[in-house]
Design a protein around this motif. Structure first.
Motif, PDB file in Angstrom:
ATOM      1  N   ASP A 114       0.979   7.897   4.657  1.00 51.92           N
ATOM      2  CA  ASP A 114       1.823   7.628   3.486  1.00 51.92           C
ATOM      3  C   ASP A 114       2.064   8.887   2.667  1.00 51.92           C
ATOM      4  O   ASP A 114       1.140   9.696   2.512  1.00 51.92           O
ATOM      5  CB  ASP A 114       1.158   6.577   2.590  1.00 51.92           C
ATOM      6  N   SER A 135      -3.161   8.299   2.928  1.00 52.78           N
ATOM      7  CA  SER A 135      -2.254   9.110   2.113  1.00 52.78           C
ATOM      8  C   SER A 135      -2.317  10.586   2.500  1.00 52.78           C
ATOM      9  O   SER A 135      -3.392  11.126   2.797  1.00 52.78           O
ATOM     10  CB  SER A 135      -2.604   8.966   0.629  1.00 52.78           C
ATOM     11  N   TYR A 345       4.581   4.218  -0.325  1.00 51.88           N
ATOM     12  CA  TYR A 345       3.127   4.104  -0.275  1.00 51.88           C
ATOM     13  C   TYR A 345       2.710   2.637  -0.299  1.00 51.88           C
ATOM     14  O   TYR A 345       3.265   1.844  -1.064  1.00 51.88           O
ATOM     15  CB  TYR A 345       2.488   4.772  -1.492  1.00 51.88           C
TER      16      TYR A 345
END
Length: 375
Positions: A114, A135, A345
């Motif tokens: 993400d 992430s 996200y």
């Protein structure tokens, strides 16, 4: 009961509809607004009168498959078998969907980095598998410590996207060395490499899985004629994978769409001989540079754009609103539609950044930036 209960309308559709409602300049959805190559128009006009309107073979028009193999060799130095290692798909999205459905089993896991494009998660969930969202760093480079921690014996795929949508970042040699180490550590792990913006890169060269011999037997690449040749509405792309993997992908593809538009395939088969893909990056670099120059007159802070036709900008110096609210206000008060990065996200991480598409004609970019100057 819904099989995808938490998935709603795509943010791209939402923002485009909002732009239409408010007669805003649409820099949100990733599609060009300028004409396609005149040579391609002439090819389509000629072909429309010829006998090219019936099914092509399930894998694709054989002559086009051969030309993709040649393009791959010229671009990356990799030889692939056109008959067994290439598949023409109804856009990159169908290629991604078919690949995940074919290769991911119930209970397995797929690592998604993400911020990520929104088409990755649904086919994982429909496979009764688990998406693992990891992430990137705040500068949008891969966080290899987090990626390694998220990868285990259940991990079937890691999805990478290079050049990266939405951020325009590109992977480095170091990143690919780390990926190779990860694949070597996990024998069950495959790489799904989304490379639809492969020819839209600027100062630095694009590194592909095709460059990495160690990844050839463990990777599936996704490419897009729609992105490369400014024909997004044609919805045509292709997948390259080792024969043993491709056999499984074709099993899904044949019952998903069977075969792809015959007209589009015949047209691209003729056009690919006339076009130089190395010109694509130079064409979009002029667009990027023009847009960045115009944006200097605004209060927005531009982040680096190494590839794709997207420019990310921070509005942190203008407002403390969340990015969804800020983009809505941009449409309703200033008449410019963009995309909030937090929607890429799973956890809604908000760096107060928004994404612009600069694949537009000069007048559109000029008019949009004039409105943004009023921020």
């Amino acid at each position: 009961m819904s099989k995808l209960p938490h998935i709603g309308t795509s943010i791209f559709t939402v923002m485009s509809q909002l732009a239409n409602e408010h007669q805003a300049i649409n820099l949100s959805q990733g599609f060009p607004n300028f004409p396609i190559d005149e040579r391609l128009i002439e090819i389509v006009a000629k072909l429309s009168k010829e006998n090219v309107h019936q099914y092509t073979p399930m894998s694709g028009l054989p002559s086009l498959l051969e030309k993709i193999a040649l393009l791959t060799q010229q671009s990356y130095g990799r030889m692939v078998n056109p008959a067994s290692e290439i598949l023409i798909t109804a856009g990159a999205t169908e290629g991604i969907f078919a690949t995940i459905q074919a290769l991911v089993q119930s209970g397995e896991e797929v690592v998604i980095l993400d911020p990520s494009y929104d088409c990755y998660e649904a086919p994982i969930l429909l496979s009764n598998a688990k998406p693992i969202r990891v992430s990137l760093h705040s500068d949008f480079t891969p966080n290899w410590d987090a990626i390694r921690a998220a990868t285990n014996k259940k991990t079937r795929l890691i999805i990478i996207n290079n050049p990266h949508n939405p951020t325009g970042k590109m992977w480095s040699e170091h990143d690919f060395l780390q990926l190779e180490n990860l694949v070597e550590t996990h024998p069950n792990l495959l790489v799904l490499s989304d490379e639809v913006y492969e020819y839209i890169r600027f100062e630095q060269p694009h590194i592909s899985v095709h460059h990495r011999r160690k990844l050839w037997d463990r990777s599936i690449s996704i490419s897009s004629f729609g992105k490369s040749f400014h024909i997004t509405g044609w919805k045509i792309g292709y997948v390259i994978a080792p024969e043993s993997i491709m056999k499984e992908i074709k099993k899904v593809h044949q019952f998903l769409v069977f075969s792809v538009s015959s007209m589009a395939q015949h047209a691209l088969n003729a056009y690919i001989d006339q076009v130089d893909v190395t010109e694509i990056g130079r064409f979009y670099q002029q667009k990027r540079d023009r847009f960045r120059q115009l944006m200097q007159a605004t209060k927005l802070e531009l982040l680096p754009c190494e590839g794709t036709y997207f420019q990310v900008a921070s509005y942190a110096g203008i407002s403390d609103e969340n990015d969804v609210d800020f983009t809505r206000r941009l449409v309703t008060e200033f008449g410019v539609a963009t995309i909030p990065i937090s929607t890429f996200y799973a956890n809604g991480t908000d760096y107060h950044c928004i994404r612009f598409c600069f694949a537009k004609d000069d007048d559109t970019l000029q008019n949009a930036t004039e409105r943004l100057m009023k921020l």
